[in-house]
Enzyme design. Structure first.
Site, PDB file in Angstrom:
ATOM      1  N   TYR A 248      45.468  -5.850  30.008  1.00 38.34           N
ATOM      2  CA  TYR A 248      46.720  -6.477  30.449  1.00 38.34           C
ATOM      3  C   TYR A 248      47.878  -6.049  29.553  1.00 38.34           C
ATOM      4  CZ  TYR A 248      50.094 -10.263  31.310  1.00 38.34           C
ATOM      5  OH  TYR A 248      51.221 -10.992  31.587  1.00 38.34           O
TER       6      TYR A 248
ATOM      7  N   SER B 121      55.188  -9.292  28.026  1.00 37.32           N
ATOM      8  CA  SER B 121      54.335 -10.270  27.363  1.00 37.32           C
ATOM      9  C   SER B 121      54.139  -9.918  25.895  1.00 37.32           C
ATOM     10  CB  SER B 121      52.973 -10.298  28.066  1.00 37.32           C
ATOM     11  OG  SER B 121      51.994 -10.957  27.296  1.00 37.32           O
TER      12      SER B 121
ATOM     13  N   LYS C 235      51.162  -3.852  30.633  1.00 32.72           N
ATOM     14  CA  LYS C 235      52.530  -4.340  30.418  1.00 32.72           C
ATOM     15  C   LYS C 235      53.314  -3.371  29.519  1.00 32.72           C
ATOM     16  CE  LYS C 235      53.014  -8.254  32.675  1.00 32.72           C
ATOM     17  NZ  LYS C 235      54.091  -8.461  33.669  1.00 32.72           N
TER      18      LYS C 235
END
Length: 324
Positions: free
Chosen positions: A147, A123, A151
């Site tokens: 997040y 991402s 990632k």
């Protein structure tokens, strides 16, 4: 021979499975050979094809992985994840699924499979502080969300497993995918689809960020096309870097609403209320909005022409010929 798709019951995972089946039917050169696609998710895959098998479970579960990865696994597309807003609100859940699940999946490949292709859906959230105006593939990762951190750690795990020869890794950094059908989810970027999807269906929506906040978005069609294209490439073309910034469009909520108005009229755009949410804006504002995609384009990847094309694509996909 099998392909494993984690998150295969989800919006993007199910469509990736359909795209892989279509690529096989079309004889796409370079596509990993397979007789079956295994979907690993908490729900059955909705793709009605005899070549698709659903296995229920999470990537963090040893028993689920034992049944999903084996000597017959030729490729893995790892899409399963706890989304950004939920990962921020539920730290332990995000770490268990996004980090530990990725590590367990790579371990299963190392122990049970013969160096499969391993595509990791990363991402733009892996970036954050001190980014240049245009972000290259080799930009230092300094995420500003749990997040993004999870990632980023996943990217490094895939890169090391690839270096060690356990897998043939590819990391694709996806733009915010717009327009996603269905209902809003816990992703901080969920509004980017809602402010187009709901008004096009005659329903109200909320934009929780500044209308001029820059965003990097891409259509489901372009994102899936580029994932399949990466899987078909010869590994030598990546060189030493397996990470690729996928093409997207730099835009803002204001520009998206202008495209909505052009396609559906001002009444549709009037259904979007601006109600700032500082928590959501803090996450989304930490993500870059412009990327150097020259390397991706040299690899044959292509994005969308503009936001109007995304709106038109969603209209076609949903059978919407005019505003409801």
């Amino acid at each position: 021979m099998e392909i494993l798709v984690t998150g295969g019951a989800g919006f993007l995972g199910a469509r990736l499975i359909a795209a892989l089946l279509a690529a096989q039917d079309a004889g796409a050169p370079g596509l990993p050979a397979f007789e079956r696609i295994v979907s690993l998710d908490l729900a059955p895959c909705p793709v009605p094809d005899p070549r698709v098998t659903s296995r229920l479970g999470g990537v963090e579960e040893a028993e689920a992985l034992a049944g999903a990865v084996g000597p017959q696994t030729r490729a893995v597309f790892h899409l399963a994840a706890v989304v950004s807003g939920q990962a921020e609100a539920e730290f332990e859940t995000g770490m268990r699924v996004n980090l530990d699940g990725t590590r367990r999946l790579l371990d299963a490949c190392r122990l049970r499979a013969d160096r499969p292709l391993f595509f990791f859906a990363s991402s733009l959230a892996v970036f954050g502080a001190d980014c240049p105006a245009v972000v290259p593939d080799d930009q230092v990762l300094r995420p500003r969300s749990s997040y993004g951190t999870q990632k980023a750690m996943g990217e490094m795990l895939v890169a090391d497993a690839s270096r060690r020869g356990f897998v043939e890794g590819i990391v694709g950094r996806l733009p915010t995918v717009v327009v996603r059908p269905g209902r809003p989810n816990a992703a901080a970027s969920s509004f980017a689809s809602s402010i187009l999807r709901e008004p096009m269906a005659g329903e109200p929506a909320v934009c929780p960020v500044d209308l001029d906040l820059p965003l990097w978005i891409g259509s489901p069609e372009a994102t899936l096309r580029n994932i399949v294209a990466l899987a078909c490439l010869e590994r030598a073309r990546f060189g030493e870097r397996i990470e690729v910034n996928l093409p997207g469009i730099e835009t803002t909520p204001r520009a998206m609403l202008a495209a909505l108005t052009q396609a559906c009229g001002p009444d549709a755009a009037s259904l979007v209320a601006h109600r700032p949410d500082p928590a959501i804006e803090a996450i989304v504002a930490s993500w870059p909005s412009r990327f150097d995609t020259a390397r991706a384009e040299a690899l044959g990847l292509r994005g969308d022409p503009d936001v109007a094309a995304l709106v038109a694509a969603h209209q076609r996909a949903m059978g919407l010929t005019a505003w409801t």
